[in-house]
Design a protein around this motif. Structure first.
Motif, PDB file in Angstrom:
ATOM      1  N   VAL A 161      38.897  17.872 -25.415  1.00  0.00           N
ATOM      2  CA  VAL A 161      37.650  17.715 -24.671  1.00  0.00           C
ATOM      3  C   VAL A 161      36.529  18.226 -25.569  1.00  0.00           C
ATOM      4  O   VAL A 161      36.594  19.355 -26.061  1.00  0.00           O
ATOM      5  N   THR A 162      35.512  17.409 -25.809  1.00  0.00           N
ATOM      6  CA  THR A 162      34.388  17.788 -26.671  1.00  0.00           C
ATOM      7  C   THR A 162      33.188  18.133 -25.805  1.00  0.00           C
ATOM      8  O   THR A 162      32.783  17.349 -24.946  1.00  0.00           O
ATOM      9  N   ILE A 163      32.602  19.316 -26.067  1.00  0.00           N
ATOM     10  CA  ILE A 163      31.459  19.800 -25.299  1.00  0.00           C
ATOM     11  C   ILE A 163      30.219  19.724 -26.184  1.00  0.00           C
ATOM     12  O   ILE A 163      30.191  20.307 -27.271  1.00  0.00           O
ATOM     13  N   GLU A 164      29.208  19.017 -25.726  1.00  0.00           N
ATOM     14  CA  GLU A 164      27.933  18.972 -26.428  1.00  0.00           C
ATOM     15  C   GLU A 164      27.129  20.207 -26.017  1.00  0.00           C
ATOM     16  O   GLU A 164      26.808  20.389 -24.842  1.00  0.00           O
ATOM     17  N   ILE A 165      26.811  21.047 -27.003  1.00  0.00           N
ATOM     18  CA  ILE A 165      26.130  22.305 -26.682  1.00  0.00           C
ATOM     19  C   ILE A 165      24.674  22.072 -26.305  1.00  0.00           C
ATOM     20  O   ILE A 165      24.139  22.675 -25.391  1.00  0.00           O
ATOM     21  N   GLY A 166      23.984  21.189 -27.013  1.00  0.00           N
ATOM     22  CA  GLY A 166      22.591  20.901 -26.697  1.00  0.00           C
ATOM     23  C   GLY A 166      21.645  21.967 -27.216  1.00  0.00           C
ATOM     24  O   GLY A 166      22.004  22.817 -28.033  1.00  0.00           O
ATOM     25  N   ASP A 167      20.413  21.946 -26.717  1.00  0.00           N
ATOM     26  CA  ASP A 167      19.360  22.856 -27.190  1.00  0.00           C
ATOM     27  C   ASP A 167      19.336  24.120 -26.340  1.00  0.00           C
ATOM     28  O   ASP A 167      18.379  24.385 -25.601  1.00  0.00           O
ATOM     29  N   LEU A 168      20.376  24.892 -26.427  1.00  0.00           N
ATOM     30  CA  LEU A 168      20.411  26.148 -25.685  1.00  0.00           C
ATOM     31  C   LEU A 168      19.477  27.161 -26.320  1.00  0.00           C
ATOM     32  O   LEU A 168      19.327  27.211 -27.540  1.00  0.00           O
ATOM     33  N   GLU A 169      18.851  27.958 -25.478  1.00  0.00           N
ATOM     34  CA  GLU A 169      18.032  29.043 -25.988  1.00  0.00           C
ATOM     35  C   GLU A 169      18.918  30.083 -26.673  1.00  0.00           C
ATOM     36  O   GLU A 169      20.129  30.144 -26.443  1.00  0.00           O
ATOM     37  N   VAL A 170      18.305  30.897 -27.529  1.00  0.00           N
ATOM     38  CA  VAL A 170      19.060  31.945 -28.210  1.00  0.00           C
ATOM     39  C   VAL A 170      19.642  32.901 -27.174  1.00  0.00           C
ATOM     40  O   VAL A 170      18.958  33.349 -26.246  1.00  0.00           O
ATOM     41  N   GLY A 171      20.941  33.175 -27.290  1.00  0.00           N
ATOM     42  CA  GLY A 171      21.603  34.067 -26.342  1.00  0.00           C
ATOM     43  C   GLY A 171      23.102  33.851 -26.338  1.00  0.00           C
ATOM     44  O   GLY A 171      23.657  33.088 -27.152  1.00  0.00           O
ATOM     45  N   ASN A 172      23.801  34.509 -25.392  1.00  0.00           N
ATOM     46  CA  ASN A 172      25.256  34.415 -25.253  1.00  0.00           C
ATOM     47  C   ASN A 172      25.592  33.679 -23.966  1.00  0.00           C
ATOM     48  O   ASN A 172      25.015  33.954 -22.905  1.00  0.00           O
ATOM     49  N   TYR A 173      26.554  32.758 -24.070  1.00  0.00           N
ATOM     50  CA  TYR A 173      26.936  31.927 -22.930  1.00  0.00           C
ATOM     51  C   TYR A 173      28.456  31.964 -22.764  1.00  0.00           C
ATOM     52  O   TYR A 173      29.201  32.080 -23.747  1.00  0.00           O
ATOM     53  N   THR A 174      28.901  31.841 -21.504  1.00  0.00           N
ATOM     54  CA  THR A 174      30.325  31.812 -21.192  1.00  0.00           C
ATOM     55  C   THR A 174      30.626  30.561 -20.384  1.00  0.00           C
ATOM     56  O   THR A 174      29.896  30.220 -19.442  1.00  0.00           O
ATOM     57  N   GLY A 175      31.718  29.881 -20.729  1.00  0.00           N
ATOM     58  CA  GLY A 175      32.148  28.694 -20.004  1.00  0.00           C
ATOM     59  C   GLY A 175      33.589  28.826 -19.556  1.00  0.00           C
ATOM     60  O   GLY A 175      34.318  29.736 -19.969  1.00  0.00           O
ATOM     61  N   ASN A 176      34.012  27.900 -18.674  1.00  0.00           N
ATOM     62  CA  ASN A 176      35.375  27.931 -18.151  1.00  0.00           C
ATOM     63  C   ASN A 176      35.899  26.510 -18.056  1.00  0.00           C
ATOM     64  O   ASN A 176      35.153  25.589 -17.709  1.00  0.00           O
TER      65      ASN A 176
END
Length: 418
Positions: free
Chosen positions: A153-168
């Motif tokens: 499964v490929t996830i497109e990250i996109g233009d996320l702001e600077v920071g830390n993110y968690t996914g499930n």
């Protein structure tokens, strides 16, 4: 007698779906000795998952291996054996679902670099699981995906702001596979930057500027970014110049109108919400501007007067006024000094020294020096005597008159003309 024999079946009690298992079927003698049947083969019938197979077993060996691949859906299975009349056997076992797992690595990316993240679904034997539905939770959104032929499964990250993110990501159980769940992390960092500037060695007031380049990690020029520049004189640490400059097309040019000396230049970019800060130090050495003495060798004739004209210029051709020059006139025949003194340039960087007829016919050397030095030749000759005709008119009889012919200079002392 048939009653002397029995079937013994051994094998695993559970088989993972899709795996291969072996069952050992042995014809045993109740008396513990079957050697007297060594020359015989008998047929046994195995029934498994509604598949009936007939195998021959050689009593000499006393056993046969049955290979089974668990391709059926999970549940209970059994092996039933029959052979000689009255001899039978059965072994029950279960086909169980496989465990599953997700494989991925946490992603660290720079802001706005278009990264993607791949997550793989596999079973416990490291086999990829294609065409399986999974549920993805990331950045506040829920979506359903299907693994591709690579179990990915490929996830497109996109233009996320600077920071830390968690996914499930979650795989719901199927008939032959157990469910699994995984958490993944994405860290979006500031875009790295770099300052490009080199050590400089220049001359005072030569028009040179300090060029500073600001680029990101992909060599893109960064415009409209503020740079803080501190220029400190190493010989006098209290002499500090603070400058703020803005880049244009990734470049800032700083004029260097400072006095001669050795300087350290500290350049700092403070960063912004997307670009990381950066700093760099370089050396700046400003030397005195070279001066040039401009003149040519001079030839005069004995009995005449002439002005020796000299011009002092900097490296850019600008006149240097009010500068002192040492002038020495040396007679070349005996190295005796005719003149030795200090003269100052006028507003145009010029020095004029009159040379009179007292200098006897010979060759002299004129030496000049300040931060530069130059030697000129002064040649004094006796006028050439040759038959000449000249008409002379003079309004004054009190001053010498010099007459120039195409061939020679004729110095006429104070005389009366008819």
């Amino acid at each position: 007698p048939v009653s002397d024999f029995k079937f013994a079946i051994s094998g695993p009690a559970e088989i993972n779906f899709g795996e291969t298992a072996e069952f050992e079927i042995e014809l045993q003698s109740n008396a513990g000795n079957a050697s007297y049947l060594a020359d015989y083969e008998i047929e046994i019938t195995t029934s498994l998952s509604n598949n009936v197979n007939i195998n021959k077993i050689n009593i000499k060996q006393g056993k046969v291996i049955l290979t089974y691949i668990a391709r059926e859906d999970i549940g209970s299975e059994s092996i039933q054996l029959s052979g000689l009349s009255g001899i039978a056997g059965e072994l029950k076992f279960a086909i169980v679902p496989l465990k599953t797992r997700f494989e991925s690595e946490d992603l660290i990316m720079h802001y706005n670099n278009g990264s993607t993240m791949d997550i793989y679904l596999k079973d416990e034997n490291d086999n990829i699981l294609a065409d399986k539905a999974v549920i993805l939770y990331f950045n506040g959104e829920r979506s359903q995906r299907v693994t591709d032929s690579q179990g990915r499964v490929t996830i497109e990250i996109g233009d996320l702001e600077v920071g830390n993110y968690t996914g499930n990501i979650t795989f719901e159980s199927e008939t032959n596979y157990l469910s699994s769940n995984a958490t993944f992390k994405v860290e979006v960092t500031l875009i790295p930057t770099r300052i490009i500037a080199e050590d400089l060695f220049i001359h005072y007031n030569d028009g040179t500027s300090l060029s500073i380049l600001l680029y990101d990690v992909n060599d893109n020029p960064l415009s409209q970014m503020e740079l803080e520049i501190q220029i400190m004189n190493r010989d006098n640490p209290e002499e500090i110049y603070n400058i703020t400059a803005e880049t244009v097309m990734g470049e800032a040019n700083i004029p260097l109108a400072y006095l001669p000396g050795n300087y350290s230049v500290n350049i700092a970019y403070g960063g912004d919400p997307y670009y990381e800060s950066q700093a760099r130090s370089i050396n700046l050495e400003i030397d005195k501007m070279p001066s040039l003495i401009i003149s040519d060798d001079l030839t005069i004739y004995y009995g005449c007067s002439e002005d020796l004209e000299l011009f002092l210029r900097d490296n850019n051709g600008n006149p240097l006024p009010n500068r002192n020059l040492s002038l020495e006139i040396i007679k070349s025949s005996d190295n005796s000094t005719i003149f030795n003194g200090v003269l100052s340039t006028d507003a145009n960087g010029k020095i004029a020294k009159s040379l009179w007829s007292e200098i006897s016919p010979t060759r002299f050397i004129i030496c000049l020096s300040d931060s530069s030095a130059k030697i000129f030749n002064l040649n004094v000759f006796t006028p050439i005597s040759a038959p000449r005709a000249a008409f002379i008119r003079a309004s004054s009889k009190e001053r010498p008159i010099a007459i120039t012919s195409p061939v020679a200079f004729i110095c006429v002392p104070r005389v009366r003309f008819a």
